[in-house]
Design an enzyme around this catalytic site. Structure first.
Site, PDB file in Angstrom:
ATOM      1  CB  THR A 235     -16.973   8.398   6.050  1.00  8.98           C
ATOM      2  OG1 THR A 235     -18.198   8.820   6.624  1.00  8.98           O
ATOM      3  CG2 THR A 235     -16.010   9.565   5.958  1.00  8.98           C
ATOM      4  CB  SER A 236     -18.921   3.346   5.383  1.00  9.77           C
ATOM      5  OG  SER A 236     -18.320   3.205   6.655  1.00  9.77           O
TER       6      SER A 236
ATOM      7  CB  CYS B  26      10.634   3.515  22.754  1.00 11.20           C
ATOM      8  SG  CYS B  26      10.883   4.223  21.114  1.00 11.20           S
TER       9      CYS B  26
ATOM     10  CG  HIS C  59      -8.396   5.235  11.240  1.00 11.73           C
ATOM     11  ND1 HIS C  59      -9.462   4.999  10.401  1.00 11.73           N
ATOM     12  CD2 HIS C  59      -8.932   5.329  12.485  1.00 11.73           C
ATOM     13  CE1 HIS C  59     -10.595   4.952  11.116  1.00 11.73           C
ATOM     14  NE2 HIS C  59     -10.291   5.161  12.379  1.00 11.73           N
TER      15      HIS C  59
ATOM     16  CG  ASN D 113      -8.901   8.339   3.522  1.00 12.35           C
ATOM     17  OD1 ASN D 113      -9.624   7.383   3.792  1.00 12.35           O
ATOM     18  ND2 ASN D 113      -9.307   9.375   2.820  1.00 12.35           N
ATOM     19  CB  VAL D 114      -3.403   5.082   6.291  1.00  6.42           C
ATOM     20  CG1 VAL D 114      -4.195   4.783   7.574  1.00  6.42           C
ATOM     21  CG2 VAL D 114      -3.716   4.029   5.232  1.00  6.42           C
ATOM     22  CG  ASP D 115      -4.534   8.519   1.128  1.00  2.29           C
ATOM     23  OD1 ASP D 115      -4.477   9.767   1.205  1.00  2.29           O
ATOM     24  OD2 ASP D 115      -5.616   7.898   1.069  1.00  2.29           O
TER      25      ASP D 115
ATOM     26  CG  ASN E 164     -20.920   8.972   1.305  1.00  2.00           C
ATOM     27  OD1 ASN E 164     -19.821   8.742   0.803  1.00  2.00           O
ATOM     28  ND2 ASN E 164     -21.443   8.208   2.252  1.00  2.00           N
TER      29      ASN E 164
ATOM     30  NE  ARG F 180      -3.848   0.053   2.073  1.00  2.89           N
ATOM     31  CZ  ARG F 180      -4.717   0.496   2.975  1.00  2.89           C
ATOM     32  NH1 ARG F 180      -4.752  -0.073   4.177  1.00  2.89           N
ATOM     33  NH2 ARG F 180      -5.516   1.496   2.715  1.00  2.89           N
TER      34      ARG F 180
HETATM   35 ZN   LIG Z   1      11.829   2.479  19.918  1.00  2.00          ZN
END
Ligand SMILES: [Zn+2]
EC number: 2.3.1.286
Length: 234
Positions: free
Chosen positions: A177-178, A121, A110, A93-95, A202, A60
């Site tokens: 979004t859903s 850590c 997210h 979104n993680v992009d 949407n 991804r």
């Molecule tokens: Zn660490």
């Protein structure tokens, strides 16, 4: 009415990225290598099959090089640059498409593909290439780096900041979004409870549509620029 809104919270989801060609692995035929993403993106999968989980996120992360922000990302970046009131863009979104379009007032609730998290850590660090299981943390040396992604069953990031913003918002806008995944699915109720006007943009009616004052259906790439134009014109 919308034009009087001074404090805006925008929530974006998979729909806005899907229009840039980002795979969502949801719905019919939405499997990745035969796995449901719900079975790959979990702490249990990371513990029992780290190679599989890292391979999924490596793919991804690499795919980001093949996509570009679309008109909706650019419109939100323009709103960010020109809106004089408070604004918080919360993305599920993680992009990195919001950033590449130029958005600054942005939270990734997210996590992010281009970030690593040390499970030992807690350090976060920018990470652009592949992440082999057992990669060493530059901060503490532990072989404990993992994708900096909030897995199913984990607590999303920055919830305090998001709840505070929802509590003072005049306008809450949900894009692509859903409306089915909590806690984000509850943001509309939180914002309404605090007195905000609520708008959903949407592709189709969502599980959460009933909670919004107004729902506009269509592609984010056309709905979002029109909405931003109206906000900035007001
Ligand atoms: Zn660490």
């Amino acid at each position: 009415m919308m034009q009087d809104s001074r404090s805006i919270v925008v929530l974006t989801g998979a729909g806005i990225s899907a229009e840039s060609g980002i795979a969502t692995f949801r719905g019919p035929g939405g499997l990745w290598e035969g796995h449901r993403v719900e079975d790959v993106c979990t702490p249990e999968a990371l513990a029992h099959d780290p190679e599989l989980v890292h391979r999924f996120y490596d793919a991804r992360r690499a795919a980001l090089a093949r996509v570009e922000p679309n008109a909706a990302h650019h419109a939100l970046a323009r709103l960010d640059a020109e809106w004089g009131g408070d604004l918080l863009i919360v993305t599920q979104n993680v992009d990195d498409l919001h950033e590449r379009a130029g958005a600054k007032r942005l939270l990734h609730m997210h996590g992010e593909l281009q970030s690593a998290l040390c499970a030992a850590c807690g350090a976060h660090m920018r990470w652009l290439g592949a992440m082999p299981p057992g990669s060493a943390c530059p901060a503490c040396g532990a072989a404990a780096l993992r994708p900096d992604i909030v897995f199913f069953g984990e607590m999303p990031y920055a919830m305090d900041t998001i709840e505070r913003a929802l509590g003072t918002a005049d306008l809450f806008v949900s894009i692509g979004t859903s409306g089915a995944v909590y806690p984000a699915a509850g943001f509309v109720q939180g914002a309404r409870h605090a007195g905000a006007r609520t708008l959903e943009l949407n592709l189709e009616r969502s599980a959460g549509s009933a909670f919004f004052h107004e729902t506009r259906l269509g592609a984010a790439g056309s709905l979002v620029p029109h909405w931003v134009d109206a906000m900035l014109a007001g």
